[in-house]
Scaffold this motif. Structure first.
Motif, PDB file in Angstrom:
ATOM      1  N   ARG A 176       0.835  -1.203   0.000  1.00  0.00           N
ATOM      2  CA  ARG A 176       0.000   0.000   0.000  1.00  0.00           C
ATOM      3  C   ARG A 176       0.870   1.253   0.000  1.00  0.00           C
ATOM      4  O   ARG A 176       0.580   2.232  -0.703  1.00  0.00           O
ATOM      5  N   ALA A 177       1.934   1.228   0.795  1.00  0.00           N
ATOM      6  CA  ALA A 177       2.826   2.389   0.851  1.00  0.00           C
ATOM      7  C   ALA A 177       3.498   2.613  -0.501  1.00  0.00           C
ATOM      8  O   ALA A 177       3.628   3.760  -0.966  1.00  0.00           O
ATOM      9  N   ALA A 178       3.919   1.516  -1.155  1.00  0.00           N
ATOM     10  CA  ALA A 178       4.546   1.638  -2.473  1.00  0.00           C
ATOM     11  C   ALA A 178       3.554   2.169  -3.501  1.00  0.00           C
ATOM     12  O   ALA A 178       3.908   2.984  -4.366  1.00  0.00           O
ATOM     13  N   ALA A 179       2.294   1.696  -3.417  1.00  0.00           N
ATOM     14  CA  ALA A 179       1.271   2.174  -4.355  1.00  0.00           C
ATOM     15  C   ALA A 179       1.014   3.660  -4.166  1.00  0.00           C
ATOM     16  O   ALA A 179       0.860   4.411  -5.147  1.00  0.00           O
ATOM     17  N   ARG A 180       0.964   4.114  -2.913  1.00  0.00           N
ATOM     18  CA  ARG A 180       0.757   5.546  -2.647  1.00  0.00           C
ATOM     19  C   ARG A 180       1.918   6.370  -3.194  1.00  0.00           C
ATOM     20  O   ARG A 180       1.720   7.433  -3.804  1.00  0.00           O
ATOM     21  N   GLU A 181       3.137   5.871  -2.985  1.00  0.00           N
ATOM     22  CA  GLU A 181       4.309   6.594  -3.472  1.00  0.00           C
ATOM     23  C   GLU A 181       4.304   6.681  -5.000  1.00  0.00           C
ATOM     24  O   GLU A 181       4.593   7.729  -5.580  1.00  0.00           O
ATOM     25  N   ASN A 182       3.953   5.563  -5.654  1.00  0.00           N
ATOM     26  CA  ASN A 182       3.897   5.576  -7.118  1.00  0.00           C
ATOM     27  C   ASN A 182       2.819   6.519  -7.634  1.00  0.00           C
ATOM     28  O   ASN A 182       2.995   7.179  -8.667  1.00  0.00           O
ATOM     29  N   LEU A 209      10.122   2.978 -11.793  1.00  0.00           N
ATOM     30  CA  LEU A 209      10.618   1.738 -12.376  1.00  0.00           C
ATOM     31  C   LEU A 209      11.686   1.092 -11.509  1.00  0.00           C
ATOM     32  O   LEU A 209      11.785  -0.132 -11.421  1.00  0.00           O
ATOM     33  N   ALA A 210      12.501   1.922 -10.848  1.00  0.00           N
ATOM     34  CA  ALA A 210      13.571   1.377 -10.005  1.00  0.00           C
ATOM     35  C   ALA A 210      13.011   0.575  -8.841  1.00  0.00           C
ATOM     36  O   ALA A 210      13.616  -0.406  -8.391  1.00  0.00           O
ATOM     37  N   GLY A 211      11.840   0.977  -8.347  1.00  0.00           N
ATOM     38  CA  GLY A 211      11.239   0.266  -7.220  1.00  0.00           C
ATOM     39  C   GLY A 211      10.266  -0.811  -7.619  1.00  0.00           C
ATOM     40  O   GLY A 211       9.687  -1.483  -6.765  1.00  0.00           O
ATOM     41  N   ALA A 212      10.048  -1.003  -8.907  1.00  0.00           N
ATOM     42  CA  ALA A 212       9.079  -1.994  -9.380  1.00  0.00           C
ATOM     43  C   ALA A 212       9.733  -3.360  -9.519  1.00  0.00           C
ATOM     44  O   ALA A 212      10.936  -3.465  -9.761  1.00  0.00           O
TER      45      ALA A 212
END
Length: 234
Positions: A176-182, A209-212
């Protein structure tokens, strides 16, 4: 095994992974026997260290758990501590009354290295106050000698499930945190493009892309791009 209909959601997959469960689609019943065997093999990857100087008690515990987990036995506290430091087992079954190095000292040393290490204390005679003290130190559960094989097996299974659910909660929170950041980066990239700042937009997209994950399929990448597009219009 975790059953689902249609395409499993990301949350479903995270929970299944944390529970060491293999996802299986109800639309593919012919594949279920293979998936069941895979689930059995996966479950056996979890490891249990039994630190017990009584051969009969150690063998009883081994019989209770050997079908489901990789089991190792140590016959005294010092040997158990060495074995744990070498392999960091998923669960420790620890007798209190051990020669040379008592179980309570073993517990303290293990938790000093890893405060989250799951430990079940095995005891023949212990007061309620001692139980409370050991729980405060970090022990997860107690089992009394002589223990019943079914009780011990159920206790270990329950503890593994609790740990798995806790891991699933952490993974879902991270997703969820990654989705919010993206979503924030996608918005920033869109604003940069409207302002003619192509380099700023590229920087935001590169960060996304680096975090995907690097092993996404083409269809999964399409879904990611669709999510980004939806985040811009919300």
């Amino acid at each position: 095994m975790a059953l689902h209909r249609g395409a499993p959601s990301a949350g479903f997959e995270a929970i299944a992974k944390s529970l060491n469960a293999v996802p299986a689609s109800l639309s593919e019943p012919d594949a279920i026997p293979r998936i069941v065997q895979a689930a059995i093999d996966q479950r056996r990857r979890s490891s249990v260290l039994i630190i017990e100087d009584d051969p009969d008690a150690a063998e009883t515990a081994r019989r209770a758990l050997d079908a489901d987990y990789k089991v190792e036995i140590a016959v005294n506290g010092a040997e158990g501590l060495t074995a744990w430091k070498a392999k960091r087992h998923d669960l420790v079954l620890l007798d209190l009354m051990l020669p040379a190095l008592p179980g309570e000292e073993v517990l303290k040393e293990i938790l000093a290295v890893n405060p989250k290490q799951p430990v079940i204390i095995v005891t023949a005679h212990a007061s309620q106050s001692r139980h409370s003290n050991l729980m405060l130190l970090g022990a997860n559960e107690f089992v009394e000698k002589p223990f019943d094989i079914n009780v011990l097996r159920a206790l270990c299974r329950s503890l593994f499930q609790e740990m798995a659910l806790a891991r699933a909660d952490r993974e879902i929170d991270e997703m969820r945190a990654a989705a919010r950041e993206n979503a924030h980066r996608a918005t920033a990239a869109s604003i940069s493009l409207r302002q003619g700042n192509a380099s700023g937009a590229a920087m935001q997209l590169d960060a996304m892309l680096a975090g995907a994950p690097q092993d996404l399929t083409d269809d999964e990448w399409v879904e990611v791009l669709n999510d980004v597009e939806r985040s811009e219009t919300d």
